[in-house]
Structures are given as structure tokens and as C-alpha cells.
Design a protein around this motif. Structure first.
Motif, PDB file in Angstrom:
ATOM      1  N   GLU A   1      16.483 -14.247  -5.966  1.00 50.82           N
ATOM      2  CA  GLU A   1      17.597 -14.116  -5.026  1.00 50.82           C
ATOM      3  C   GLU A   1      17.746 -12.703  -4.471  1.00 50.82           C
ATOM      4  N   HIS A   2      17.216 -11.711  -5.178  1.00 52.50           N
ATOM      5  CA  HIS A   2      17.307 -10.336  -4.679  1.00 52.50           C
ATOM      6  C   HIS A   2      16.215 -10.019  -3.659  1.00 52.50           C
ATOM      7  N   ARG A   3      15.189 -10.827  -3.619  1.00 53.51           N
ATOM      8  CA  ARG A   3      14.087 -10.671  -2.652  1.00 53.51           C
ATOM      9  C   ARG A   3      13.536  -9.238  -2.611  1.00 53.51           C
ATOM     10  N   LEU A   4      13.416  -8.660  -3.806  1.00 55.29           N
ATOM     11  CA  LEU A   4      12.910  -7.288  -3.879  1.00 55.29           C
ATOM     12  C   LEU A   4      11.400  -7.228  -3.665  1.00 55.29           C
ATOM     13  N   GLU A   5      10.684  -8.253  -4.146  1.00 58.31           N
ATOM     14  CA  GLU A   5       9.231  -8.264  -4.022  1.00 58.31           C
ATOM     15  C   GLU A   5       8.816  -8.205  -2.551  1.00 58.31           C
ATOM     16  N   ALA A   6       7.980  -7.248  -2.227  1.00 58.58           N
ATOM     17  CA  ALA A   6       7.409  -7.045  -0.886  1.00 58.58           C
ATOM     18  C   ALA A   6       8.419  -6.533   0.138  1.00 58.58           C
ATOM     19  N   SER A   7       9.645  -6.196  -0.299  1.00 58.75           N
ATOM     20  CA  SER A   7      10.639  -5.682   0.647  1.00 58.75           C
ATOM     21  C   SER A   7      10.570  -4.165   0.799  1.00 58.75           C
ATOM     22  N   VAL A   8      10.045  -3.500  -0.209  1.00 61.49           N
ATOM     23  CA  VAL A   8       9.998  -2.033  -0.205  1.00 61.49           C
ATOM     24  C   VAL A   8       8.580  -1.572  -0.507  1.00 61.49           C
ATOM     25  N   GLU A   9       8.140  -0.550   0.210  1.00 61.46           N
ATOM     26  CA  GLU A   9       6.859   0.077  -0.113  1.00 61.46           C
ATOM     27  C   GLU A   9       7.119   1.204  -1.113  1.00 61.46           C
ATOM     28  N   PHE A  10       6.676   0.973  -2.336  1.00 62.89           N
ATOM     29  CA  PHE A  10       6.860   1.968  -3.392  1.00 62.89           C
ATOM     30  C   PHE A  10       5.665   2.916  -3.407  1.00 62.89           C
ATOM     31  N   LYS A  11       5.977   4.205  -3.487  1.00 62.07           N
ATOM     32  CA  LYS A  11       4.923   5.217  -3.410  1.00 62.07           C
ATOM     33  C   LYS A  11       4.861   6.018  -4.711  1.00 62.07           C
ATOM     34  N   TRP A  12       3.630   6.170  -5.215  1.00 63.54           N
ATOM     35  CA  TRP A  12       3.369   6.976  -6.409  1.00 63.54           C
ATOM     36  C   TRP A  12       2.182   7.888  -6.135  1.00 63.54           C
ATOM     37  N   LYS A  13       2.160   9.010  -6.830  1.00 62.61           N
ATOM     38  CA  LYS A  13       1.028   9.926  -6.675  1.00 62.61           C
ATOM     39  C   LYS A  13       0.534  10.394  -8.040  1.00 62.61           C
ATOM     40  N   SER A  14      -0.728  10.766  -8.070  1.00 68.47           N
ATOM     41  CA  SER A  14      -1.336  11.287  -9.296  1.00 68.47           C
ATOM     42  C   SER A  14      -1.148  12.797  -9.361  1.00 68.47           C
ATOM     43  N   LEU A  15      -0.872  13.295 -10.553  1.00 71.51           N
ATOM     44  CA  LEU A  15      -0.774  14.740 -10.740  1.00 71.51           C
ATOM     45  C   LEU A  15      -2.122  15.352 -11.097  1.00 71.51           C
ATOM     46  N   GLY A  16      -3.184  14.549 -10.981  1.00 69.57           N
ATOM     47  CA  GLY A  16      -4.531  15.066 -11.188  1.00 69.57           C
ATOM     48  C   GLY A  16      -4.952  15.948 -10.035  1.00 69.57           C
ATOM     49  N   ASP A  17      -6.191  16.374 -10.076  1.00 65.77           N
ATOM     50  CA  ASP A  17      -6.681  17.312  -9.061  1.00 65.77           C
ATOM     51  C   ASP A  17      -6.642  16.735  -7.649  1.00 65.77           C
ATOM     52  N   ASP A  18      -6.838  15.406  -7.534  1.00 67.57           N
ATOM     53  CA  ASP A  18      -6.893  14.833  -6.186  1.00 67.57           C
ATOM     54  C   ASP A  18      -5.515  14.616  -5.578  1.00 67.57           C
ATOM     55  N   GLY A  19      -4.485  14.467  -6.414  1.00 64.05           N
ATOM     56  CA  GLY A  19      -3.136  14.235  -5.908  1.00 64.05           C
ATOM     57  C   GLY A  19      -3.026  12.975  -5.074  1.00 64.05           C
TER      58      GLY A  19
END
Length: 377
Positions: A100-118
């Protein structure tokens, strides 16, 4: 005129300061941490989710972003605070996965790596967000375990002193990390559509997750073996069983990587780490097996025991080379002092090998003479 204070600060004067490079010491291998990047949750979810719940979700995620930006990864208390923030956010996030919250596919979640490539990965999937959160909890548990086992006051000394309480806490953290990673594989990845799974970064591929999980279990067993060595009540059979378990887990960790892309720096570093620790574990297993076999009364028992002890000694030498290869591989890490299980074995194995080879050398001569006699026409 000529007053240096009149020069704007944006124009540096004199020699440039050298960038301070910190070389860390590794007791527990910690993959590159992935952290969330700020995203707007309010706009895409307005009208779909109750405003108070939406504000809470946004505030909790924003706090995690803020904590990671403030370098909260350098001490046990701050890592623990970040863990608590992740757990609180995860509870709310899981509650919002209801249809009922329809959260799936509604928001683009962004994460990044703290490794050398970022490297940044942005995917429109709430389950990707859950996966990333639980994965971060696992990696932070590994990081916290490493911080427990490498106290800051030991970095400048040639000996690492770790209390029994710290070892027990580290074991719990390693088990928690393994549990989180297993949960990622068996309870979260199954919810992700195939196109999303194909877009996941290497760190979140199931083979890598399983490998890190097995590595965490192996190191937990290594800690248990260390405690057993310090205990007068622990028998040789118990020590051998723990050493063999450690070998098995590190072997599993290596096998899980067989189908994974380990071409990046952290992938190569992980392979070298597993090889190093596998050799150490195998040396321990051969050593304790040799001691047990030597308790037999037959000459063949003593011959087998000496062979096991020789193998343990060779594996120990190979593990030293593997340790150096690991430390020199990028990102470079400090060569660790021998401590715990390996401090004990580095002392005992050469001593016992020398003693037993002298004691039972005549048995090898007998075997050699018998072989030469039987080989004659």
C-alpha cells in the motif's frame, strides 16, 4: 607593503604540506564501505506515504548520510552510533515495504563506495536500499571487529595486546557480520528483479557476499582457537577441530569467489588475504593433528606425526610470504605483528619440529633402508 598578512589565504605561501598517508593495520579484512548519498524522498513519495512517516524516513536516512560524511568510521563508539542509526532506519524502511505504500520503484536510491573508485550506484528499488543498509551493517561489524583487535595504542608497538573481552566482542561482531550477509543473500536478493540484480555493484553480488560471510566465520573460529590455546581445559582434539573448521571456512570463502569479478583492488586484496589466512589455518590444523597422532604407540604414528609437523612448518613459512604479498598489494596495509594463535604457533611449531625430528630420526632411516632393500632385484 610586503606584509604577508595582506595576501589572501586562497594563495598558499611556501612549501606545500605533504599529504599525510595513513597505513592501516588489518586483523579482519574489511571490504570498501558503501555509504548512502543524499536523495530527495519527499517529492516522489508525497501523497503515497503518510507525511509523518515520510518525514521520519527522510530524517533517519539524512542522519546516516551526515554521520558518514563526518568520518564516523575511525573508532568503535562512532561506528556503534552509526550502526544504531542504520538499525533504526531499517526498521522504518522495512515497515514501508508494504504494497500500500508503493515504495518499490518509486525512489531512486543512491549509494557510493568509499573505495578508491568512489563508484556510485543509483537504482529505483526499495529492496536495493534494504540490501545496501544490511550490507553496510555487516561491513561496519567487520570494521568494528578490526578496531577491537587493533587498538590504537598498539600501532606503534611491535606487539599487539588484545584482551580476552575484546576477543569475545570481536567474535560476536564477526558472527553478526556473517549473519547480515547471509540475510542479504537468502532473504533480500530474492526480492530483486533480475534486471536490478544485474545492475548491482560487485560488492553486492551473491558470490562476494557469501565469501565475506565465510571469511567472517573463519575469523570467528580463529578467535575461538586463540581462546582455546589460552585455556588449560581445552584438549588437543578441540584445538584441532577448531583449526580444521577454520580451514574449511577459508576454503569456502575462496570457492565462492571462483565465479566473481575480483579484478579490482579490493577483489585482489581479498584473494590474497584468504590465501594468507588459509595457509595459517592449515598450518595450525597440521600441527595439532601431528601432536594427536604422535600419541599413538606405533612407529608409524610417530613417522606420520613428524610428517604433519614438517608440513605445518612449511605452511607457516608460506603464510609469512603470503602475508607480505597481502600487505604490499594496493591498498597497502601495515605488516601486522604475530599475535594470538600465530604468535603461539610461530614459537611452538619450529621447536616441536626440531625436537620430534631428532627424536624419531632413526625411524626415517629405518624406512629408508627398508625401501632401498626392497627395491633391490
Amino acid at each position: 607593503m610586503g606584509c604577508t598578512s595582506s595576501i589572501p589565504k586562497r594563495y598558499p605561501m611556501g612549501r606545500k604540506k605533504k599529504k599525510h598517508i595513513s597505513i592501516h593495520e588489518v586483523a579482519v579484512f574489511v571490504p570498501a564501505v558503501r555509504v548512502p548519498v543524499a536523495v530527495d524522498l519527499i517529492r516522489p513519495l508525497r501523497g503515497l506515504v503518510p507525511r509523518d512517516l515520510l518525514d521520519k524516513l527522510s530524517a533517519l536516512r539524512g542522519r546516516i548520510v551526515l554521520l558518514t560524511e563526518e568520518n564516523y568510521l575511525s573508532s568503535v563508539p562512532t561506528v556503534s552510533e552509526l550502526q544504531r542509526a542504520l538499525e533504526e532506519y531499517l526498521r522504518v524502511l522495512l515497515g514501508m515495504l508494504k504494497p500500500e505504500h508503493r515504495l518499490e520503484a518509486s525512489v531512486e536510491f543512491k549509494w557510493k563506495s568509499l573505495g578508491d573508485d568512489g563508484h556510485e550506484t543509483c537504482l529505483a528499488s526499495a529492496w536495493y536500499e534494504v540490501l545496501s543498509v544490511v550490507h553496510m551493517m555487516a561491513i561496519l561489524s567487520l570494521l568494528e571487529a578490526n578496531l577491537m583487535l587493533v587498538p590504537k595504542d598498539s600501532l606503534d608497538s611491535c606487539e599487539r595486546k588484545v584482551s580476552e573481552d575484546s576477543k569475545r566482542v570481536a567474535i560476536d561482531l564477526l558472527l553478526k557480520a556473517s549473519g547480515c550477509l547471509e540475510y542479504c543473500v537468502h532473504q533480500i536478493l530474492v526480492h530483486l528483479p533480475m534486471q536490478i540484480r544485474k545492475s548491482l555493484p560487485n560488492d553486492l553480488q551473491d558470490g562476494i557476499l557469501e565469501s565475506i560471510s565465510s571469511q567472517a566465520l573463519a575469523q570467528g573460529v580463529e578467535m575461538q582457537l586463540g581462546l582455546a590455546i589460552e585455556s588449560e581445559k581445552a584438549t588437543l582434539s578441540v584445538k584441532r577441530r577448531l583449526a580444521c573448521e577454520e580451514v574449511s571456512y577459508f576454503s569456502e570463502a575462496h570457492n565462492w569467489l571462483s565465479g566473481c569479478d575480483t579484478s579490482d583492488a579490493y577483489g585482489k586484496k581479498l584473494l590474497l588475504y584468504i590465501k594468507w589466512k588459509y595457509l595459517e589455518a592449515k598450518a595450525a590444523a597440521y600441527y595439532y593433528h601431528g601432536l594427536i597422532v604422535d600419541k599413538g604407540s606405533e612407529p608409524s604414528n610417530h613417522v606420520s606425526a613428524v610428517c604433519c609437523l614438517f608440513a605445518a612448518d612449511e605452511l607457516l613459512i608460506a603464510s609469512k610470504r603470503a602475508s607480505l604479498s597481502f600487505c604490499l598489494a594496493a591498498p597497502v596495509t601495515r605488516v601486522p605483528p604475530t599475535w594470538g594463535v600465530m604468535k603461539h604457533l610461530h614459537k611452538k611449531i619450529p621447536e616441536v619440529v626440531s625436537k620430534k625430528s631428532q627424536m624419531y630420526g632413526y625411524l626415517f632411516e629405518q624406512d629408508k633402508n627398508e625401501y632401498e632393500t626392497s627395491d633391490q632385484p
